[in-house]
Write an enzyme that holds these catalytic residues in place. Structure first.
Site, PDB file in Angstrom:
ATOM      1  N   ARG A 251      -6.260   2.975  12.028  1.00 50.67           N
ATOM      2  CA  ARG A 251      -6.020   1.704  12.103  1.00 50.67           C
ATOM      3  C   ARG A 251      -7.074   0.889  13.025  1.00 50.67           C
ATOM      4  NH1 ARG A 251      -0.450   1.874  10.269  1.00 50.67           N
ATOM      5  NH2 ARG A 251       0.492  -0.280  10.713  1.00 50.67           N
TER       6      ARG A 251
ATOM      7  N   ARG B 122       1.348  -7.351  14.237  1.00 50.71           N
ATOM      8  CA  ARG B 122       0.864  -6.149  13.348  1.00 50.71           C
ATOM      9  C   ARG B 122      -0.144  -6.898  12.620  1.00 50.71           C
ATOM     10  NH1 ARG B 122       6.156  -4.962  10.956  1.00 50.71           N
ATOM     11  NH2 ARG B 122       5.458  -3.251   9.583  1.00 50.71           N
TER      12      ARG B 122
ATOM     13  N   LYS C 196       0.815  -1.102   0.154  1.00 49.10           N
ATOM     14  CA  LYS C 196      -0.046  -0.048   0.084  1.00 49.10           C
ATOM     15  C   LYS C 196       0.666   1.092  -0.049  1.00 49.10           C
ATOM     16  CE  LYS C 196      -1.219  -0.371   4.956  1.00 49.10           C
ATOM     17  NZ  LYS C 196       0.237   0.205   5.436  1.00 49.10           N
TER      18      LYS C 196
ATOM     19  N   ARG D  62      11.919  -7.229   2.798  1.00 53.70           N
ATOM     20  CA  ARG D  62      11.620  -5.498   2.637  1.00 53.70           C
ATOM     21  C   ARG D  62      12.785  -4.970   3.134  1.00 53.70           C
ATOM     22  NH1 ARG D  62       6.292  -2.556   4.493  1.00 53.70           N
ATOM     23  NH2 ARG D  62       6.859  -3.293   6.622  1.00 53.70           N
TER      24      ARG D  62
ATOM     25  N   ARG E 243      13.800  -2.945   8.566  1.00 51.79           N
ATOM     26  CA  ARG E 243      13.152  -2.093   9.819  1.00 51.79           C
ATOM     27  C   ARG E 243      13.161  -2.788  10.685  1.00 51.79           C
ATOM     28  NH1 ARG E 243       7.640   0.124   7.441  1.00 51.79           N
ATOM     29  NH2 ARG E 243       7.015  -0.837   9.592  1.00 51.79           N
TER      30      ARG E 243
HETATM   31  P1  AMP Z   1       3.491   1.009   9.289  1.00 48.91           P
HETATM   32  O1  AMP Z   1       4.851   1.644   8.582  1.00 48.91           O
HETATM   33  O2  AMP Z   1       2.442   1.501   8.461  1.00 48.91           O
HETATM   34  O3  AMP Z   1       3.642  -0.592   9.009  1.00 48.91           O
HETATM   35  O4  AMP Z   1       3.629   1.336  10.782  1.00 48.91           O
HETATM   36  C1  AMP Z   1       4.765   0.830  11.636  1.00 48.91           C
HETATM   37  C2  AMP Z   1       4.373   1.013  13.150  1.00 48.91           C
HETATM   38  O5  AMP Z   1       4.036   2.566  13.319  1.00 48.91           O
HETATM   39  C3  AMP Z   1       3.059   0.521  13.655  1.00 48.91           C
HETATM   40  O6  AMP Z   1       3.297  -1.051  13.753  1.00 48.91           O
HETATM   41  C4  AMP Z   1       2.657   1.078  14.556  1.00 48.91           C
HETATM   42  O7  AMP Z   1       3.604   0.935  15.889  1.00 48.91           O
HETATM   43  C5  AMP Z   1       3.093   2.623  14.411  1.00 48.91           C
HETATM   44  N1  AMP Z   1       1.816   3.222  13.491  1.00 48.91           N
HETATM   45  C6  AMP Z   1       1.577   3.403  12.246  1.00 48.91           C
HETATM   46  N2  AMP Z   1       0.588   3.974  12.071  1.00 48.91           N
HETATM   47  C7  AMP Z   1      -0.224   3.947  13.244  1.00 48.91           C
HETATM   48  C8  AMP Z   1      -1.439   4.332  13.701  1.00 48.91           C
HETATM   49  N3  AMP Z   1      -2.424   4.829  12.904  1.00 48.91           N
HETATM   50  N4  AMP Z   1      -1.764   4.453  14.862  1.00 48.91           N
HETATM   51  C9  AMP Z   1      -0.946   3.897  15.831  1.00 48.91           C
HETATM   52  N5  AMP Z   1       0.375   3.434  15.747  1.00 48.91           N
HETATM   53  C10 AMP Z   1       0.865   3.233  14.317  1.00 48.91           C
END
Ligand code: AMP
Length: 205
Positions: free
Chosen positions: A85, A164, A13, A119, A153
């Protein structure tokens, strides 16, 4: 027009949000990227939560998002990637901006695990590559776009990923029906997923 792109980890995405945003002159706002760049006294706390695969608090997330929107450079619209989320965040978002359409890019959990293990992310510009897939960097460990260092990461480990994915299936999928949305098969080439998204955005009204 404001859009949300939903999808489990590894669904592509972020890649698609960037491509579609570029095509239509929209801002791509990734909540994960915003959090990875938090500075000051919250930095260590945010990093620790992210490394576990947990969500940061809704309050903090909304504050960071509002700060980004307040920059005022997204007049033509935005694509939100990674936010909301959960239902609480969807409610908070309602008070901030109007969402026109949403897309979900769907892949299986097994495919998510396979993709996430390969990744790599650019330390400097956040571009995403995959050493197992079709978006391999031209030179190993080096970003094609800016020459920055590619790293894995810290939250791209299997334990954090399973956490997640659980949050995605339990909490995030419940939010989809808040929006006019279409589901796209994410287990296709990047180009085919992109053209399916363009078609779907045209059909949603
Ligand atoms: P992502 O890069 O979208 O996989 O996000 C990485 C991490 O950022 C997630 O596992 C959460 O710890 C935090 N995170 C990202 N978006 C949110 C959100 N909308 N609410 C809370 N934590 C978030």
């Amino acid at each position: 027009m404001n859009f949300i792109f939903f999808g489990p980890q590894g669904s592509g995405k972020g890649t698609q949000a960037e491509r579609i945003a570029g095509r239509y002159g929209l801002c791509h706002i990734s909540s994960g990227d915003l959090l990875r760049h938090v500075e000051g006294n919250l930095k260590d706390e945010v990093r620790e939560v992210m490394q576990r695969g947990d969500l940061v608090s809704d309050d903090l997330m909304v504050r960071v998002l509002k700060e980004r929107l307040d920059r005022g450079d997204c007049k033509d619209g935005i694509i939100l990637d990674g936010f909301p989320r959960n239902v609480a965040q969807a409610k908070l978002l309602k008070g901030i901006i109007n969402i026109d359409k949403a897309i979900e890019i769907a892949i299986s959990d097994d495919e998510a695990v396979r993709r996430i293990s390969g990744r790599r992310i650019c330390k400097s510009c956040d571009s995403i590559f995959n050493v197992n897939g079709s978006s391999m960097p031209k030179v190993e460990g080096v970003c094609d776009k800016c020459g920055g260092e590619l790293i894995k990461r810290k939250d791209d480990n299997e334990e954090a990923l399973r956490e997640r994915l659980k949050i995605y299936h339990v909490e995030t999928e419940r939010v989809l029906n808040w929006y006019k949305f279409m589901r796209i098969n994410g287990e296709q080439s990047i180009e085919k997923v992109e053209s399916d998204i363009i078609d779907s955005l045209g059909k949603l009204s």
